[in-house]
Scaffold this active site. Structure first.
Site, PDB file in Angstrom:
ATOM      1  CE  LYS A   1      68.168 -10.413  -0.879  1.00 42.86           C
ATOM      2  NZ  LYS A   1      66.856  -9.773  -1.125  1.00 42.86           N
TER       3      LYS A   1
ATOM      4  CB  THR B   1      56.529  -8.101  -0.340  1.00 44.68           C
ATOM      5  OG1 THR B   1      57.746  -7.542   0.152  1.00 44.68           O
ATOM      6  CG2 THR B   1      56.815  -8.940  -1.570  1.00 44.68           C
TER       7      THR B   1
END
Ligand code: NAD
Length: 418
Positions: free
Chosen positions: A110, A194
């Protein structure tokens, strides 16, 4: 230490707690917990950017790589004023879990930059995006660590980033980053992945609860990339979207909201409620009557303060970390089926993986092909988690962590790291 940093520290600690519980339940020792409770590597960078007023502003950014025993690390880059090292670390662990549940050949990564894109010009954002890539270029790459979009970053930012990386490497490197525009090697279906994945999880949860989709009442908290597409897909599928919210407030109508109209009025940062007078406070939306509640905004929204008042039968977490550990316990005891973030919001990383596969092979799939493959991986993940939840009598979050952590723990052990 700011309040946000403290929140993020708590977020990291609760993630570490569930990781250690999951490893313990799987029979791994403390040495494995010690390895997997923190990212293997976290890089902090300082990025000087020439602003439009001629002055240089130096931004702070991060990139964390949780575990690369299974394969390269993978995960988004967020541009947000509240980004912190703890947050990036926690999110990298979550990415590992998502990849594990979906059985992707990746570990989690990340990144983030402390900035406010809403207050920056297009030119400033481009210089910041390129500067971030120059700062992390030794640390990432198509077979090392593959970034993607996240909160307040998008396909244009990915385009600048892939261009910068390709210039540094002096060859075209589409597999360096995912979430690119289609013309630069992006994948069909990535932008809505998503939300599509969350919809697939809602369908599975409805089946378990024997609730028909038609007219099922849905509340979606957050009307940004994830939440707005989700509201659209549920509306189109015949469900009744009774509530939505954004950072400024919430709309609730038991007869159902006109989602296409709200989408038309929404701005690029997912704000729409400012155009209405009859809004209710954000906190009130979560406890209104509905069948399915989808937090799709920010962390720590369902807590011990409101978990007892939630009226939904199903909670599907599109956002990362919207429910605290204590609230997870309360809603589970109340018989609410909770589909945790690391499972429910894995659609983005799954289609990112498909994008990377297509880049590597130089052969591109149709949208139908992408959606079919997404469906296979999402539903398989749901059933693995749901079955373990029933078999071991653990809550859905712990079951998801157990499924998610197992592969990387075994890979770490085979490599002789522990
Ligand atoms: P986004 O920035 O596009 O949208 C966020 C939305 O939440 C906006 O509508 C904003 O107004 C709203 N919001 C902010 N604070 C709020 C509050 N207190 N109450 C109600 N609404 C509020 O972000 P996104 O990409 O849609 O991501 C949302 C969540 O989903 C994040 O937790 C993110 O990590 C997670 N997620 C997103 C993706 C993706 O592909 N976009 C993938 C996985 C997880």
């Amino acid at each position: 230490m700011t309040a946000k940093t403290t929140d993020h520290a708590t977020l990291l600690q609760s993630t570490q707690l569930v990781i250690s519980q999951a490893l313990h339940r799987l029979g791994f020792g403390d040495d494995m917990t010690d390895l997997l409770r923190e990212p293997l590597r976290t890089l902090t960078v300082r990025i000087p950017v020439r602003m439009d007023n001629g002055k240089v502003k130096v931004f702070t950014g991060y990139r964390a790589q949780h575990n690369d025993a299974v394969g390269p690390t993978k995960g988004g880059v967020r541009f947000h004023p509240d980004v912190s090292e703890e947050e990036v670390k926690a999110l990298s662990i979550w990415m590992s879990l998502k990849c594990g549940i979906a059985d992707l050949p990746y570990g989690g990564g990340k990144g983030g930059v402390i900035c406010d894109p809403r207050k920056m010009s297009f030119g400033e954002l481009e210089r910041l995006s390129r500067g971030y890539v120059r700062a992390i270029s030794q640390f990432v790459g198509p077979t090392k660590d593959i970034p993607a979009p996240d909160v307040m970053t998008n396909s244009q930012i990915m385009a600048w980033m892939v261009d910068e990386y390709s210039r540094i490497r002096e060859f075209d490197s589409p597999g360096f980053i995912t979430g690119k525009p289609l013309v630069l090697g992006g994948s069909h279906g990535r932008e809505t992945a998503t939300a599509q994945g969350v919809v697939m999880m809602i369908y599975e949860a409805l089946k378990v609860k024997s609730i028909p989709l038609k007219d099922a009442r849905v509340i979606v908290q957050g009307f940004g990339n994830a939440g707005s597409y989700l509201a659209k897909f549920m509306y189109e599928a015949g469900a009744k979207v009774v509530g939505i919210s954004d950072v400024n407030g919430a709309l609730y109508d038991p007869n159902g909201l006109d989602i296409p109209d709200l989408l038309d009025r929404r701005d690029s940062f997912g704000t729409v409620t400012t155009m209405f007078k009859n809004t209710i406070p954000n906190e009130d939306l979560l406890i209104q009557p509905c069948d399915i509640l989808v937090p799709a905004a920010i962390e720590n929204q369902i807590t011990e303060d409101n978990a007892g008042q939630i009226q939904a039968q199903i909670i599907v977490e599109a956002a990362n970390g919207p429910t605290t550990i204590e609230a997870t316990r309360i809603v589970t005891e109340r018989g609410i089926l909770l589909v945790p973030d690391v499972l429910a919001s894995a659609g983005g990383v799954i289609v990112s993986y498909f994008e990377w596969v297509q880049n590597n092979q130089g052969y591109y799939w149709s949208e139908e092909e992408v959606m079919q493959k997404l469906q296979t991986l999402m539903t398989r993940g749901f059933h693995k988690v749901f079955e373990l939840h029933q078999l071991k009598q653990v809550d859905m979050r712990l079951a998801a962590y157990m499924v998610g952590v197992r592969k990387m723990a075994e890979a770490s052990r085979y490599r002789g790291w522990v």
